[in-house]
Design a protein around this motif. Structure first.
Motif, PDB file in Angstrom:
ATOM      1  N   ARG A  25      -8.467   9.779 -14.727  1.00 15.18           N
ATOM      2  CA  ARG A  25      -9.320   8.948 -13.877  1.00 15.18           C
ATOM      3  C   ARG A  25      -8.802   7.510 -13.811  1.00 15.18           C
ATOM      4  O   ARG A  25      -8.746   6.906 -12.740  1.00 15.18           O
ATOM      5  N   ASP A  26      -8.385   6.982 -14.951  1.00 20.41           N
ATOM      6  CA  ASP A  26      -7.823   5.625 -14.979  1.00 20.41           C
ATOM      7  C   ASP A  26      -6.536   5.545 -14.159  1.00 20.41           C
ATOM      8  O   ASP A  26      -6.293   4.554 -13.468  1.00 20.41           O
ATOM      9  N   ARG A  27      -5.726   6.591 -14.229  1.00 13.57           N
ATOM     10  CA  ARG A  27      -4.485   6.605 -13.446  1.00 13.57           C
ATOM     11  C   ARG A  27      -4.800   6.611 -11.949  1.00 13.57           C
ATOM     12  O   ARG A  27      -4.166   5.906 -11.166  1.00 13.57           O
ATOM     13  N   ILE A  28      -5.787   7.394 -11.562  1.00 16.01           N
ATOM     14  CA  ILE A  28      -6.192   7.425 -10.153  1.00 16.01           C
ATOM     15  C   ILE A  28      -6.685   6.043  -9.731  1.00 16.01           C
ATOM     16  O   ILE A  28      -6.332   5.555  -8.654  1.00 16.01           O
ATOM     17  N   ASP A  29      -7.490   5.404 -10.566  1.00 13.36           N
ATOM     18  CA  ASP A  29      -8.002   4.071 -10.243  1.00 13.36           C
ATOM     19  C   ASP A  29      -6.868   3.060 -10.072  1.00 13.36           C
ATOM     20  O   ASP A  29      -6.921   2.208  -9.194  1.00 13.36           O
ATOM     21  N   ARG A  30      -5.842   3.168 -10.907  1.00  8.72           N
ATOM     22  CA  ARG A  30      -4.707   2.234 -10.857  1.00  8.72           C
ATOM     23  C   ARG A  30      -3.744   2.533  -9.726  1.00  8.72           C
ATOM     24  O   ARG A  30      -3.239   1.633  -9.077  1.00  8.72           O
ATOM     25  N   GLU A  31      -3.460   3.815  -9.504  1.00 10.84           N
ATOM     26  CA  GLU A  31      -2.382   4.218  -8.605  1.00 10.84           C
ATOM     27  C   GLU A  31      -2.889   4.900  -7.339  1.00 10.84           C
ATOM     28  O   GLU A  31      -2.182   5.709  -6.745  1.00 10.84           O
ATOM     29  N   TYR A  32      -4.100   4.560  -6.899  1.00  9.78           N
ATOM     30  CA  TYR A  32      -4.708   5.244  -5.745  1.00  9.78           C
ATOM     31  C   TYR A  32      -3.833   5.182  -4.500  1.00  9.78           C
ATOM     32  O   TYR A  32      -3.874   6.065  -3.663  1.00  9.78           O
ATOM     33  N   ALA A  33      -3.031   4.123  -4.346  1.00  8.76           N
ATOM     34  CA  ALA A  33      -2.217   3.966  -3.133  1.00  8.76           C
ATOM     35  C   ALA A  33      -0.890   4.723  -3.225  1.00  8.76           C
ATOM     36  O   ALA A  33      -0.162   4.801  -2.244  1.00  8.76           O
ATOM     37  N   GLN A  34      -0.601   5.304  -4.390  1.00  6.78           N
ATOM     38  CA  GLN A  34       0.633   6.065  -4.578  1.00  6.78           C
ATOM     39  C   GLN A  34       0.394   7.521  -4.163  1.00  6.78           C
ATOM     40  O   GLN A  34      -0.736   7.993  -4.171  1.00  6.78           O
ATOM     41  N   PRO A  35       1.468   8.242  -3.864  1.00  3.87           N
ATOM     42  CA  PRO A  35       1.289   9.678  -3.575  1.00  3.87           C
ATOM     43  C   PRO A  35       0.915  10.414  -4.862  1.00  3.87           C
ATOM     44  O   PRO A  35       1.731  10.541  -5.763  1.00  3.87           O
ATOM     45  N   LEU A  36      -0.321  10.817  -4.967  1.00  4.46           N
ATOM     46  CA  LEU A  36      -0.802  11.543  -6.148  1.00  4.46           C
ATOM     47  C   LEU A  36      -1.297  12.916  -5.716  1.00  4.46           C
ATOM     48  O   LEU A  36      -1.890  13.064  -4.660  1.00  4.46           O
ATOM     49  N   ASN A  37      -1.045  13.904  -6.549  1.00  5.82           N
ATOM     50  CA  ASN A  37      -1.619  15.224  -6.320  1.00  5.82           C
ATOM     51  C   ASN A  37      -2.045  15.796  -7.659  1.00  5.82           C
ATOM     52  O   ASN A  37      -1.664  15.289  -8.716  1.00  5.82           O
ATOM     53  N   VAL A  38      -2.860  16.815  -7.612  1.00  8.71           N
ATOM     54  CA  VAL A  38      -3.430  17.375  -8.834  1.00  8.71           C
ATOM     55  C   VAL A  38      -2.339  17.891  -9.769  1.00  8.71           C
ATOM     56  O   VAL A  38      -2.429  17.717 -10.985  1.00  8.71           O
ATOM     57  N   GLU A  39      -1.284  18.481  -9.217  1.00  9.20           N
ATOM     58  CA  GLU A  39      -0.203  19.010 -10.055  1.00  9.20           C
ATOM     59  C   GLU A  39       0.466  17.889 -10.852  1.00  9.20           C
ATOM     60  O   GLU A  39       0.717  18.033 -12.047  1.00  9.20           O
ATOM     61  N   ALA A  40       0.743  16.758 -10.187  1.00 11.34           N
ATOM     62  CA  ALA A  40       1.381  15.628 -10.875  1.00 11.34           C
ATOM     63  C   ALA A  40       0.447  15.036 -11.925  1.00 11.34           C
ATOM     64  O   ALA A  40       0.889  14.687 -13.033  1.00 11.34           O
ATOM     65  N   THR A  88      -5.011   1.722  11.251  1.00 12.82           N
ATOM     66  CA  THR A  88      -3.778   2.425  10.879  1.00 12.82           C
ATOM     67  C   THR A  88      -3.104   1.749   9.689  1.00 12.82           C
ATOM     68  O   THR A  88      -2.678   2.422   8.746  1.00 12.82           O
ATOM     69  N   GLU A  89      -3.028   0.426   9.711  1.00 14.68           N
ATOM     70  CA  GLU A  89      -2.421  -0.301   8.587  1.00 14.68           C
ATOM     71  C   GLU A  89      -3.207  -0.075   7.303  1.00 14.68           C
ATOM     72  O   GLU A  89      -2.628   0.120   6.234  1.00 14.68           O
ATOM     73  N   VAL A  90      -4.524  -0.078   7.409  1.00 12.36           N
ATOM     74  CA  VAL A  90      -5.381   0.164   6.236  1.00 12.36           C
ATOM     75  C   VAL A  90      -5.163   1.575   5.713  1.00 12.36           C
ATOM     76  O   VAL A  90      -5.035   1.792   4.508  1.00 12.36           O
ATOM     77  N   CYS A  91      -5.102   2.534   6.610  1.00 14.57           N
ATOM     78  CA  CYS A  91      -4.877   3.932   6.238  1.00 14.57           C
ATOM     79  C   CYS A  91      -3.650   4.062   5.340  1.00 14.57           C
ATOM     80  O   CYS A  91      -3.717   4.648   4.261  1.00 14.57           O
ATOM     81  N   PHE A  92      -2.542   3.501   5.773  1.00 15.47           N
ATOM     82  CA  PHE A  92      -1.299   3.619   5.003  1.00 15.47           C
ATOM     83  C   PHE A  92      -1.319   2.733   3.766  1.00 15.47           C
ATOM     84  O   PHE A  92      -0.733   3.086   2.740  1.00 15.47           O
ATOM     85  N   ALA A  93      -2.010   1.601   3.817  1.00 12.75           N
ATOM     86  CA  ALA A  93      -2.076   0.690   2.665  1.00 12.75           C
ATOM     87  C   ALA A  93      -2.800   1.315   1.478  1.00 12.75           C
ATOM     88  O   ALA A  93      -2.495   0.998   0.327  1.00 12.75           O
ATOM     89  N   VAL A  94      -3.758   2.205   1.755  1.00 13.95           N
ATOM     90  CA  VAL A  94      -4.509   2.820   0.654  1.00 13.95           C
ATOM     91  C   VAL A  94      -3.915   4.154   0.201  1.00 13.95           C
ATOM     92  O   VAL A  94      -4.483   4.829  -0.651  1.00 13.95           O
ATOM     93  N   GLY A  95      -2.776   4.536   0.772  1.00 10.49           N
ATOM     94  CA  GLY A  95      -2.086   5.728   0.293  1.00 10.49           C
ATOM     95  C   GLY A  95      -2.305   6.992   1.092  1.00 10.49           C
ATOM     96  O   GLY A  95      -1.826   8.051   0.705  1.00 10.49           O
ATOM     97  N   CYS A  96      -3.020   6.912   2.196  1.00 13.53           N
ATOM     98  CA  CYS A  96      -3.203   8.090   3.039  1.00 13.53           C
ATOM     99  C   CYS A  96      -2.001   8.222   3.958  1.00 13.53           C
ATOM    100  O   CYS A  96      -1.481   7.235   4.457  1.00 13.53           O
ATOM    101  N   SER A  97      -1.579   9.455   4.188  1.00  6.44           N
ATOM    102  CA  SER A  97      -0.414   9.672   5.045  1.00  6.44           C
ATOM    103  C   SER A  97      -0.795  10.218   6.415  1.00  6.44           C
ATOM    104  O   SER A  97       0.050  10.348   7.281  1.00  6.44           O
ATOM    105  N   SER A  98      -2.074  10.521   6.612  1.00  8.85           N
ATOM    106  CA  SER A  98      -2.545  11.053   7.889  1.00  8.85           C
ATOM    107  C   SER A  98      -3.741  10.240   8.366  1.00  8.85           C
ATOM    108  O   SER A  98      -4.780  10.180   7.689  1.00  8.85           O
ATOM    109  N   LEU A  99      -3.597   9.627   9.522  1.00  7.21           N
ATOM    110  CA  LEU A  99      -4.691   8.834  10.088  1.00  7.21           C
ATOM    111  C   LEU A  99      -5.898   9.720  10.391  1.00  7.21           C
ATOM    112  O   LEU A  99      -7.043   9.310  10.176  1.00  7.21           O
TER     113      LEU A  99
END
Length: 151
Positions: A25-40, A88-99
Motif C-alpha cells: 500500500r505504501d509503495r502504491i501511495d509513493r509510486e502511483y504515477a509509475q507503471p504498476l501491476n499486481v504481478e510486480a 489529457t495531461e493530467v491523465c498521463f501525469a498520474v500514470g494512466c496510459s488510456s484516456l
C-alpha cells in the motif's frame, strides 16, 4: 543437544502478511504515477499475485488495482483543481496510459467526467487551502457512499 522449535501460529502469519500488505500500500501511495501491476507488486514481497489480491482485499476492502486507481484519481482531482493542465495531461501525469479508462474510472469515483470536474472545481475551490480541498473533494467509492433509508 538443544532443539529450538519455532511454532508459527495463524496469528503470526496474519501479522506478517499485514506488514507486507502495508508495504504494498505504501509503495502504491509513493509510486502511483509509475507503471504498476499486481504481478510486480506481488513480486516485490515474494507473494503470488492471487494471494496478494485476496489478502489486500481482505485487509483493505478493495483490490490493489482499485486502490491504485483511487490514488491516481485523487491526484488527478488535485491537478484538475489547479486548472493549468488539460485532462489529457493530467491523465498521463498520474500514470494512466488510456484516456478512456481514466475518464471512465474518474466518472465512476467522482460522479462526473474529468472535463466537467475541471470546469466546476476551478471556481468551487477558489480561496480554499489545498489541504482542505483535498479532504473535502476526496472521491468516495460506491460501496462507501452513504445509504439513505427509505421513509
Amino acid at each position: 543437544m538443544i532443539w529450538l522449535v519455532v511454532v508459527r501460529t495463524a496469528d503470526d502469519e496474519r501479522l506478517r502478511d499485514l506488514a507486507l500488505l502495508r508495504r504494498v500500500r505504501d509503495r502504491i501511495d509513493r509510486e502511483y504515477a509509475q507503471p504498476l501491476n499486481v504481478e510486480a507488486l506481488a513480486r516485490g514481497i515474494n507473494m503470488s499475485a492471487g494471494h496478494l489480491s485476496r489478502e489486500f482485499r481482505r485487509a483493505y476492502g478493495e483490490s490493489p488495482y482499485s486502490y491504485l486507481m483511487t490514488r491516481r484519481i485523487e491526484r488527478a482531482m488535485a491537478l484538475l483543481r489547479r486548472g493549468d493542465l488539460s485532462v489529457t495531461e493530467v491523465c498521463f501525469a498520474v500514470g494512466c496510459s488510456s484516456l478512456g479508462t481514466f475518464s471512465t474510472r474518474f466518472t465512476e469515483l467522482v460522479g462526473m467526467p474529468p472535463s466537467v470536474y475541471k470546469r466546476e472545481a476551478v471556481n468551487d475551490a477558489a480561496g480554499i487551502p489545498p489541504c482542505v480541498a483535498k479532504q473535502v473533494t476526496r472521491p468516495i467509492r460506491n460501496q462507501e457512499a452513504r445509504v439513505i433509508a427509505p421513509h
